[in-house]
Write a protein that holds these residues in place. Sequence first.
Motif, short mmCIF file in Angstrom:
data_model
loop_
_atom_site.label_atom_id
_atom_site.label_comp_id
_atom_site.label_asym_id
_atom_site.label_seq_id
_atom_site.Cartn_x
_atom_site.Cartn_y
_atom_site.Cartn_z
N ILE A 42 46.25 35.20 54.67
CA ILE A 42 46.01 34.19 53.65
C ILE A 42 45.22 33.03 54.23
CG2 ILE A 42 47.11 32.55 52.07
CD1 ILE A 42 49.57 34.45 52.15
N TYR A 61 43.80 25.93 50.31
CA TYR A 61 44.22 27.02 49.43
C TYR A 61 45.74 27.13 49.35
CZ TYR A 61 39.37 28.46 50.03
OH TYR A 61 38.00 28.50 50.06
N ASN A 62 46.22 27.59 48.17
CA ASN A 62 47.63 27.94 47.97
C ASN A 62 47.88 29.34 48.53
OD1 ASN A 62 48.35 25.59 46.39
ND2 ASN A 62 47.09 26.46 44.77
N ASN A 63 49.14 29.72 48.62
CA ASN A 63 49.50 31.04 49.15
C ASN A 63 48.96 32.20 48.32
OD1 ASN A 63 50.80 30.04 51.39
ND2 ASN A 63 52.80 29.99 50.41
N ASP A 64 48.69 31.96 47.04
CA ASP A 64 48.16 33.03 46.19
C ASP A 64 46.63 33.11 46.23
OD1 ASP A 64 47.33 30.85 44.69
OD2 ASP A 64 48.51 31.37 42.92
N GLY A 65 46.00 32.28 47.07
CA GLY A 65 44.55 32.30 47.22
C GLY A 65 43.82 31.32 46.32
N SER A 66 44.53 30.71 45.37
CA SER A 66 43.89 29.73 44.50
C SER A 66 43.67 28.43 45.27
CB SER A 66 44.76 29.47 43.26
OG SER A 66 46.01 28.92 43.63
N SER A 68 43.98 24.72 46.18
CA SER A 68 44.96 23.65 46.02
C SER A 68 44.23 22.32 45.79
CB SER A 68 45.82 23.57 47.27
OG SER A 68 46.58 22.40 47.28
#
Length: 74
Positions: A42, A61-66, A68
């Motif tokens: 990630i 980035y957030n953990n889901d790839g989006s 932040s």
Amino acid sequence: MHSEKIECPDNAHVEYSPWGERGWVKACKKNHGKYSVWEGDIKKIDGQFFNGKKVGIWTFYNNDGSISKTVNYD
């Protein structure tokens, strides 16, 4: 293991590298160029340094790839 203290100038950091079978090299390093941080698979941070200073747009980035947030360092 790293008991000897080393002080670096502004915009530099201490970096440890293995040396030989049991030794370590301590050096002051200045970040320069593309910079990315990953936790496993990630991507967490994407940015750029110029002579030790953050420049341009940095993306976090957030953990889901989006994304932040983004920050522009001029």
